[in-house]
Design an enzyme around this catalytic site. Structure first.
Site, PDB file in Angstrom:
ATOM      1  CG  ASN A 171      -0.138  -0.274   2.477  1.00 25.27           C
ATOM      2  OD1 ASN A 171       0.275  -1.462   2.739  1.00 25.27           O
ATOM      3  ND2 ASN A 171      -0.475   0.600   3.628  1.00 25.27           N
ATOM      4  CD  GLN A 199      -3.837   0.133  -1.663  1.00 29.31           C
ATOM      5  OE1 GLN A 199      -3.566   0.399  -2.650  1.00 29.31           O
ATOM      6  NE2 GLN A 199      -4.105   0.342  -0.345  1.00 29.31           N
ATOM      7  CB  SER A 219     -10.807  -3.223   1.317  1.00 31.82           C
ATOM      8  OG  SER A 219     -11.471  -2.082   2.156  1.00 31.82           O
ATOM      9  N   GLY A 220     -13.785  -2.641  -0.371  1.00 30.90           N
ATOM     10  CA  GLY A 220     -14.556  -1.736  -1.249  1.00 30.90           C
ATOM     11  C   GLY A 220     -14.011  -0.499  -1.526  1.00 30.90           C
ATOM     12  CG  HIS A 221     -12.316   2.109   1.541  1.00 35.50           C
ATOM     13  ND1 HIS A 221     -11.316   3.201   1.925  1.00 35.50           N
ATOM     14  CD2 HIS A 221     -11.862   1.108   2.194  1.00 35.50           C
ATOM     15  CE1 HIS A 221     -10.450   2.544   2.625  1.00 35.50           C
ATOM     16  NE2 HIS A 221     -10.852   1.431   2.986  1.00 35.50           N
ATOM     17  CB  THR A 257     -28.075  -7.445   9.480  1.00 31.30           C
ATOM     18  OG1 THR A 257     -28.800  -8.140  10.649  1.00 31.30           O
ATOM     19  CG2 THR A 257     -28.820  -7.156   8.378  1.00 31.30           C
ATOM     20  CB  CYS A 344      -3.590   3.197   8.784  1.00 31.55           C
ATOM     21  SG  CYS A 344      -4.342   2.307   7.399  1.00 31.55           S
TER      22      CYS A 344
HETATM   23  N1  PLP Z   1      -4.337  -3.758   3.791  1.00 34.90           N
HETATM   24  C1  PLP Z   1      -4.029  -2.899   2.813  1.00 34.90           C
HETATM   25  C2  PLP Z   1      -2.678  -3.370   2.061  1.00 34.90           C
HETATM   26  C3  PLP Z   1      -4.390  -1.731   2.890  1.00 34.90           C
HETATM   27  O1  PLP Z   1      -3.878  -0.883   2.026  1.00 34.90           O
HETATM   28  C4  PLP Z   1      -5.327  -1.220   3.676  1.00 34.90           C
HETATM   29  C5  PLP Z   1      -6.037  -0.054   3.816  1.00 34.90           C
HETATM   30  O2  PLP Z   1      -5.324   0.903   3.832  1.00 34.90           O
HETATM   31  C6  PLP Z   1      -5.999  -2.426   4.736  1.00 34.90           C
HETATM   32  C7  PLP Z   1      -5.503  -3.634   4.469  1.00 34.90           C
HETATM   33  C8  PLP Z   1      -7.168  -2.036   5.502  1.00 34.90           C
HETATM   34  O3  PLP Z   1      -8.155  -2.057   4.775  1.00 34.90           O
HETATM   35  P1  PLP Z   1      -9.623  -1.421   5.270  1.00 34.90           P
HETATM   36  O4  PLP Z   1      -9.308   0.305   5.218  1.00 34.90           O
HETATM   37  O5  PLP Z   1     -10.892  -1.552   4.473  1.00 34.90           O
HETATM   38  O6  PLP Z   1      -9.832  -1.679   6.777  1.00 34.90           O
END
Ligand code: PLP
Length: 403
Positions: A171, A199, A219-221, A257, A344
């Site tokens: 990431n 990613q 992950s959707g977003h 749910t 993060c």
């Molecule tokens: N793993 C990777 C490689 C990511 O880039 C991210 C988010 O930045 C995550 C896990 C965590 O995903 P989420 O934000 O959907 O919890």
């Protein structure tokens, strides 16, 4: 985050006012919800809002929409619908995979996990928690490009190894890992292979069978769906114990749910992201190369990660003598959204564990900048990014605190 003071004189006021452009270059953190995903999700908020577990007609309609979304997502990943478990996002998927595989391993007396030092914290902190519970974890060191080879994994696997977890794409630095080779090694040695493909999914073709993964997080977003939804591919035949206990949803593998609007948005976003993927990738590749070449012309600037094995939309550079937060805040004044590494990790002033793991010279670790592109950026946006980064770096280098 430590408060950062950029003297207002650092940014020429006239320049700031003149620039009305906004460039979002933080797509690896979150992407906007696509029109297609939003449109498909809307009816499930207000009209088809019933609980998919309900047995009345509205409930059955919701269940049918849930199944249809599951089928679309599974098919996009080369999986079967029963192999997809919906979760709240990448973090939960990683936790479910790692904790679940660890629990399976423990039942057989196997308490060793192999991963890399450059994984996302969702993987690393899960492994750390398991260490506290008596597991041993090998954190493999990536090379300067961020790559962990299948050979390293093979050497680390022992008789008590129950899981290997290596991400598909990093990431922070966008490095693409040789996961197909790693999966083959794991298969040969009878060890479960999990890959955090958060990613990668929606950005490169991902087929769980061609890849050979047993468990794969997404992950959707990260590809144009809403936040708070993701999934874990679990290969048929692997019976992972659930992380979240409650009702029988997701065939007992994840209680709660199902958030239907989010799940529908994820299925449409994924299909949309894979349409014309080659053309979109080529466009981003050209823009990425233009950005890297132009910014590397600045003195004391290095590229982090691999030039060749890299996500098309990832640029990660380090500038000697500059604090990443200062650069990001200054770029923000130019209307640019960028990041120092992972979303993060920003918000803390900890040096990036990824840059440290790949052996980035210490004088460069704190001055990283990640620009993550989307296919929506124009060539003018790219030129604006280049000009703004150059101006910001020069200005920051001119300030006494950065000298
Ligand atoms: N793993 C990777 C490689 C990511 O880039 C991210 C988010 O930045 C995550 C896990 C965590 O995903 P989420 O934000 O959907 O919890």
């Amino acid at each position: 985050m430590t408060p950062v003071n950029i003297p207002s004189a650092a940014l020429d006021a006239a320049e700031r006012l003149a620039s009305k452009r906004f460039v979002y270059a933080d797509n690896a953190a979150s992407m906007p919800v696509t029109e297609r995903a939003l449109k498909a999700a809307l009816p499930f908020f207000t009209e088809d809002f019933a609980n998919p577990s309900a047995i009345h007609t509205m409930g059955m309609n919701a269940a049918s929409a849930l199944l249809s979304a599951r089928k679309k997502i599974a098919s996009a990943l080369g999986a079967g619908p029963r192999e997809i478990v919906f979760t709240s996002g990448g973090t939960e998927s990683d936790n479910l995979a790692i904790r679940g595989a660890a629990a399976l391993g423990a039942r057989q007396g196997k308490r060793h996990i192999v991963t890399s030092a450059a994984e996302h914290h969702a993987v690393l902190n899960c492994c750390k928690a398991l260490e506290a519970e008596g597991f041993t974890v090998t954190y493999l060191s990536p090379d300067r490009e961020g790559i962990v080879t299948a050979g390293q994994v093979a050497d680390a696997i022992g008789d008590s190894t129950c899981l290997v977890s290596i991400m598909t794409a990093n990431n922070e630095i966008g490095t693409l890992m040789p996961v197909t080779e790693t999966a083959a090694v794991c298969r040969e040695r009878g060890v479960l292979f999990h890959t955090d493909a958060v990613q990668a999914v929606g950005h490169i073709p991902v087929d769980v069978n061609a890849l050979g993964a047993d468990l794969l997080s997404f992950s959707g977003h990260k590809f144009g769906a809403m936040k708070g939804v993701g999934g874990l591919y679990i290969r048929e035949g692997i019976s992972l114990p659930p992380l979240i206990l409650g009702g029988p949803q997701e065939r007992g593998r994840r209680a709660g749910t199902e958030p239907l609007p989010q799940i529908v948005s994820m299925s449409e976003a994924l299909i949309g992201s894979l349409e014309d993927l080659e053309a979109k990738t080529l466009k981003m590749l050209a823009q990425r190369e233009r950005l890297i070449n132009a910014l590397l012309s600045l003195p004391d600037c290095i590229l982090n990660g691999s030039r060749e094995h890299r996500l098309a939309g990832n640029v990660n550079l380090s500038f000697k003598g500059i604090e990443s937060e200062n650069l990001i805040l200054m770029l923000d004044m130019y209307g640019i959204s960028a990041s120092g590494g992972s979303a993060c990790a920003s918000g803390t002033s900890e040096p990036s564990h990824v840059l440290t793991a790949i052996g980035t010279p210490p004088e460069y670790v704190k001055g990283s900048l990640r620009l993550s592109l989307s296919d929506k950026l124009s060539d003018e946006d790219i030129e604006y990014l280049i000009a703004s980064v150059k101006a910001s770096v020069e200005k920051l280098r001119g300030l006494p605190s950065n000298a």
